[in-house]
Design an enzyme around this catalytic site. Sequence first.
Site, PDB file in Angstrom:
ATOM      1  CE1 TYR A  85     -57.173 -27.641  63.527  1.00 33.94           C
ATOM      2  CE2 TYR A  85     -58.993 -27.970  62.001  1.00 33.94           C
ATOM      3  CZ  TYR A  85     -57.636 -27.992  62.274  1.00 33.94           C
ATOM      4  OH  TYR A  85     -56.756 -28.370  61.292  1.00 33.94           O
ATOM      5  CB  SER A 207     -59.280 -28.108  51.636  1.00 30.53           C
ATOM      6  OG  SER A 207     -60.663 -27.998  51.407  1.00 30.53           O
ATOM      7  CD  GLU A 208     -58.535 -28.676  58.403  1.00 31.16           C
ATOM      8  OE1 GLU A 208     -59.006 -29.685  58.951  1.00 31.16           O
ATOM      9  OE2 GLU A 208     -57.517 -28.082  58.832  1.00 31.16           O
ATOM     10  CG  HIS A 209     -56.275 -22.201  56.580  1.00 24.75           C
ATOM     11  ND1 HIS A 209     -56.623 -21.498  57.721  1.00 24.75           N
ATOM     12  CD2 HIS A 209     -55.176 -22.935  56.924  1.00 24.75           C
ATOM     13  CE1 HIS A 209     -55.785 -21.793  58.695  1.00 24.75           C
ATOM     14  NE2 HIS A 209     -54.902 -22.661  58.237  1.00 24.75           N
TER      15      HIS A 209
END
Length: 491
Positions: A85, A207-209
């Site tokens: 994003y 966690s997104e990465h």
Amino acid sequence: MKIAIAGGGIGGLISALMLRKKGYEVSLFEKRDRLGGRLAFTEEQGYRIDEGPTIVLLPEMLTSILNEAGISRDQYELININPLYKLHFKDGSSYTKYNSIERQIQEIKENFPGNEEGFVQFMKDMEIRFNLGKDQFLEKSFHDKRTFWTRNNLKTLVHLKAYKSVNNSLKAYFQDERIRQAYSLQTLYIGGNPLDSPALYSLISFSEHKHGIYYLKGGYASLVTVLENALLNSGVKVMKNATVERVVTEGEQAAALIVNGEEVKADAFVLNGDFPGASKMIPKESMPARNYTASSSCVLLYFGLDKVYRDSPVHQFFMGSNFQQHMKEIFETKEVPSDPSIYAFHPSVIDSSLAPEGHGVLYALVPVPSGSPINWGEQEGFVEKVIDQLEERGFPGLRKSIQWKKVRTPDDKEMEGLFQGGSFGIAPTLFQSGVFRPQVKPSKLTNVYAAGASIHPGGGIPIVMQGAKLMVSAILSDHQNKEREGVSLSG
């Protein structure tokens, strides 16, 4: 053995499928005319968009639990989102998040030089903490409080910096306030204040990465149809427009549910609703009184557009001029935000099935207070200001493109039974996390269980599913123990 489930949210659906696979006779009662809870679509004039959750996190956990529930990988499609994003700041700067750590380091060097070493250290530290937290907290229930208060768990809490807030913990890694915002706003995904929520929730941004962000093709809520079909095919008895009014008890156990005025007997019972409200179905003498802090709420705007913004990221954040002030207005003063941060979701960039040909859908979310006296019916000016920001900062010509618009506010959520209009269950504060959160066995009744966003381990679709898995394990364990004792679960 018969099990009755009150509530057809994601926790109830996963529980029903898992219990049915174990051979139990399962009945599920849902007060509304549809299943799914927060997973729902808003549909009108040929446009369809997710009403609630949009960002698919922890894909491995999601797919693993679905597989355990009997949902194979070919029944749904996950699309990897990369870039993850983009964040836009009021000073004109921006920050894009990527799957690739190397690309992320380059992004930081180019836009926020001096913060790249901190990012590398952040990822190293968070990987260790994520593995610790997953093992010690995500994958364990603490309905027996003694299992929490161990030397190992206390050491883990210290290692996870649970005594610090998310925002304060990030100061050790990032000098630039804008980068700290980029790695702390994720607590808002579960209705928490990044200035107050325990640092263990920093693991969301890690966690997104590490694990990526995904989109479920057709919309997150399309998963509900898959689950409902599986329920019916497996023999679960599903009843909609069936309001569970209360739990009937006999001694230290539940004996029945009162559903639409009729008594429904079973051997074990599962409550899957926003727990502060669902707990009121249990007699007071069996349910210790407790005050809860609600999660934040949100104002949601849904648009049907006569175009698709092809160059737009799927997910964007338009940050206000003072993030800390916005958080204060949400969590302390409980007022309409003066210059809010806005999340925008434009799935039509990757999914043409959501609108008529050549058209698109757009979703905007603004975090706002829950449990406030604000009259949201009189906040048209606030909504217009949000649309202005979207048009000026990310979607030129937006107003002219709008074919259909719908607005949902905290009032709508409260009418639907969400505690104080909070969107994400109870807030993820320190004393509403881990052992302090309601557990899968939430009362003195030995055969009553619970699942949902307010139950440990917490909110977010994969995490609620994990909570349902823990709850099913507790039922299986209790049943096995009772069989060894030579009695049924209901005595």
